[in-house]
Design an enzyme around this catalytic site. Structure first.
Site, PDB file in Angstrom:
ATOM      1  N   PRO A 238       0.796  -1.218   0.000  1.00 49.00           N
ATOM      2  CA  PRO A 238       0.000   0.000   0.000  1.00 49.00           C
ATOM      3  C   PRO A 238       0.834   1.276   0.000  1.00 49.00           C
ATOM      4  O   PRO A 238       1.889   1.341   0.616  1.00 49.00           O
ATOM      5  CB  PRO A 238      -0.832  -0.106   1.282  1.00 49.00           C
ATOM      6  CG  PRO A 238      -0.168  -1.126   2.118  1.00 49.00           C
ATOM      7  CD  PRO A 238       0.559  -2.042   1.193  1.00 49.00           C
TER       8      PRO A 238
ATOM      9  N   ASN B 105       8.237  -5.447  -0.812  1.00 43.61           N
ATOM     10  CA  ASN B 105       8.099  -4.297   0.072  1.00 43.61           C
ATOM     11  C   ASN B 105       6.607  -4.242   0.379  1.00 43.61           C
ATOM     12  O   ASN B 105       5.824  -3.719  -0.412  1.00 43.61           O
ATOM     13  CB  ASN B 105       8.570  -3.010  -0.599  1.00 43.61           C
ATOM     14  CG  ASN B 105       8.413  -1.800   0.301  1.00 43.61           C
ATOM     15  OD1 ASN B 105       7.755  -1.861   1.335  1.00 43.61           O
ATOM     16  ND2 ASN B 105       9.011  -0.696  -0.110  1.00 43.61           N
TER      17      ASN B 105
ATOM     18  N   ALA C 206       3.020  -0.865   4.778  1.00 40.82           N
ATOM     19  CA  ALA C 206       2.491  -0.952   6.141  1.00 40.82           C
ATOM     20  C   ALA C 206       2.077  -2.374   6.518  1.00 40.82           C
ATOM     21  O   ALA C 206       2.074  -2.720   7.703  1.00 40.82           O
ATOM     22  CB  ALA C 206       1.309   0.004   6.299  1.00 40.82           C
TER      23      ALA C 206
ATOM     24  N   HIS D  91       4.104  -4.661   8.954  1.00 40.05           N
ATOM     25  CA  HIS D  91       3.995  -4.579  10.406  1.00 40.05           C
ATOM     26  C   HIS D  91       2.685  -5.145  10.946  1.00 40.05           C
ATOM     27  O   HIS D  91       2.489  -5.178  12.162  1.00 40.05           O
ATOM     28  CB  HIS D  91       4.132  -3.111  10.836  1.00 40.05           C
ATOM     29  CG  HIS D  91       5.185  -2.386  10.054  1.00 40.05           C
ATOM     30  ND1 HIS D  91       6.525  -2.672  10.173  1.00 40.05           N
ATOM     31  CD2 HIS D  91       5.082  -1.424   9.091  1.00 40.05           C
ATOM     32  CE1 HIS D  91       7.207  -1.889   9.330  1.00 40.05           C
ATOM     33  NE2 HIS D  91       6.356  -1.138   8.673  1.00 40.05           N
TER      34      HIS D  91
ATOM     35  N   ASP E 218       2.031 -15.770   6.152  1.00 38.24           N
ATOM     36  CA  ASP E 218       1.629 -17.151   5.893  1.00 38.24           C
ATOM     37  C   ASP E 218       1.723 -17.501   4.411  1.00 38.24           C
ATOM     38  O   ASP E 218       2.157 -18.593   4.052  1.00 38.24           O
ATOM     39  CB  ASP E 218       0.210 -17.404   6.394  1.00 38.24           C
ATOM     40  CG  ASP E 218       0.120 -17.525   7.905  1.00 38.24           C
ATOM     41  OD1 ASP E 218       1.161 -17.669   8.577  1.00 38.24           O
ATOM     42  OD2 ASP E 218      -1.017 -17.470   8.419  1.00 38.24           O
TER      43      ASP E 218
ATOM     44  N   HIS F  30      12.814  -2.316   2.020  1.00 36.54           N
ATOM     45  CA  HIS F  30      12.136  -1.075   2.409  1.00 36.54           C
ATOM     46  C   HIS F  30      12.981   0.098   1.946  1.00 36.54           C
ATOM     47  O   HIS F  30      14.212   0.062   2.068  1.00 36.54           O
ATOM     48  CB  HIS F  30      11.949  -0.996   3.927  1.00 36.54           C
ATOM     49  CG  HIS F  30      11.101  -2.103   4.462  1.00 36.54           C
ATOM     50  ND1 HIS F  30       9.729  -2.101   4.349  1.00 36.54           N
ATOM     51  CD2 HIS F  30      11.442  -3.257   5.075  1.00 36.54           C
ATOM     52  CE1 HIS F  30       9.262  -3.211   4.885  1.00 36.54           C
ATOM     53  NE2 HIS F  30      10.275  -3.931   5.324  1.00 36.54           N
TER      54      HIS F  30
ATOM     55  N   SER G 229      12.969   3.172   3.261  1.00 35.24           N
ATOM     56  CA  SER G 229      13.498   3.875   4.432  1.00 35.24           C
ATOM     57  C   SER G 229      14.074   2.861   5.426  1.00 35.24           C
ATOM     58  O   SER G 229      13.804   1.665   5.330  1.00 35.24           O
ATOM     59  CB  SER G 229      12.394   4.689   5.108  1.00 35.24           C
ATOM     60  OG  SER G 229      11.405   3.833   5.659  1.00 35.24           O
TER      61      SER G 229
ATOM     62  N   ARG H 268      12.544   4.865  12.374  1.00 32.91           N
ATOM     63  CA  ARG H 268      11.224   5.497  12.281  1.00 32.91           C
ATOM     64  C   ARG H 268      10.400   5.182  13.523  1.00 32.91           C
ATOM     65  O   ARG H 268      10.921   4.727  14.533  1.00 32.91           O
ATOM     66  CB  ARG H 268      10.553   5.036  10.996  1.00 32.91           C
ATOM     67  CG  ARG H 268      11.425   5.450   9.787  1.00 32.91           C
ATOM     68  CD  ARG H 268      10.765   5.395   8.486  1.00 32.91           C
ATOM     69  NE  ARG H 268       9.535   6.164   8.450  1.00 32.91           N
ATOM     70  CZ  ARG H 268       8.579   5.927   7.576  1.00 32.91           C
ATOM     71  NH1 ARG H 268       8.694   4.969   6.691  1.00 32.91           N
ATOM     72  NH2 ARG H 268       7.474   6.662   7.582  1.00 32.91           N
TER      73      ARG H 268
ATOM     74  N   ARG I 165       6.867   0.624  13.370  1.00 33.10           N
ATOM     75  CA  ARG I 165       7.499   0.124  12.144  1.00 33.10           C
ATOM     76  C   ARG I 165       8.703  -0.779  12.423  1.00 33.10           C
ATOM     77  O   ARG I 165       9.296  -1.309  11.493  1.00 33.10           O
ATOM     78  CB  ARG I 165       7.923   1.288  11.256  1.00 33.10           C
ATOM     79  CG  ARG I 165       6.761   2.137  10.784  1.00 33.10           C
ATOM     80  CD  ARG I 165       7.242   3.234   9.847  1.00 33.10           C
ATOM     81  NE  ARG I 165       6.229   4.228   9.609  1.00 33.10           N
ATOM     82  CZ  ARG I 165       5.302   4.157   8.660  1.00 33.10           C
ATOM     83  NH1 ARG I 165       5.273   3.122   7.855  1.00 33.10           N
ATOM     84  NH2 ARG I 165       4.416   5.120   8.513  1.00 33.10           N
TER      85      ARG I 165
END
Length: 149
Positions: A13, A77, A80, A83, A90, A103, A105, A110, A114
């Site tokens: 996302p 990647n 969100a 996390h 799975d 990732h 960053s 952060r 995260r």
């Protein structure tokens, strides 16, 4: 190194907003620019890249399940969902493919939310904090793993 392998490169996302979203964190490169860079590196490595992005967890899960029979490795990647998503974790386990987590960053510099990843325990490795170059490093790593295995 010239191997003949197909790699699924998945983006979760908000990655469709690269170049617009918080450029001080994610840089100015767009997702299209990133895809072009991945294809260029893949060509150098003898890989084929299937580059995809979705804001929907279920779609990412379905693509990972599909990769089980269509790809040789996964670079992901999950944004969100890294996390939060046991479902993505799975499906990566179910794929039985080598996985590299990436990732843009450094997630450890952060917000504390995260710092935890559901992807890391099932990935061969994680690359974070190098911006778009991290994807190229991930392709190098997955090519090395496939060649070695």
């Amino acid at each position: 190194m010239a191997i003949d392998a197909s790699i699924l490169v998945l983006n979760g996302p908000n990655l469709n907003m690269l170049g617009v979203r918080e450029p001080q964190i994610y840089g100015s490169m767009t997702l299209d620019d990133l895809e072009a860079a991945c294809h260029e590196r893949a060509d150098q490595l003898g890989l084929t890249v299937d580059f995809r992005q979705s804001n929907h967890e279920g779609e990412l899960v379905s693509w990972i399940q599909q990769a089980r029979t269509e790809n040789d490795g996964i670079v992901i990647n999950a944004g969100a969902y890294t996390h939060t998503s046991v479902a993505i974790m799975d499906s990566l386990i179910l794929s039985e493919l080598p996985v590299i987590e990436v990732h843009l960053s450094n997630i450890f510099k952060r917000e504390p939310v995260r710092h935890h990843s559901y992807i890391s325990p099932v990935a061969r490795g994680m690359i974070c904090g190098f911006g778009p170059h991290g994807y190229l490093l991930a392709l190098d790593a997955i090519a090395n793993i496939i060649d070695r295995d």
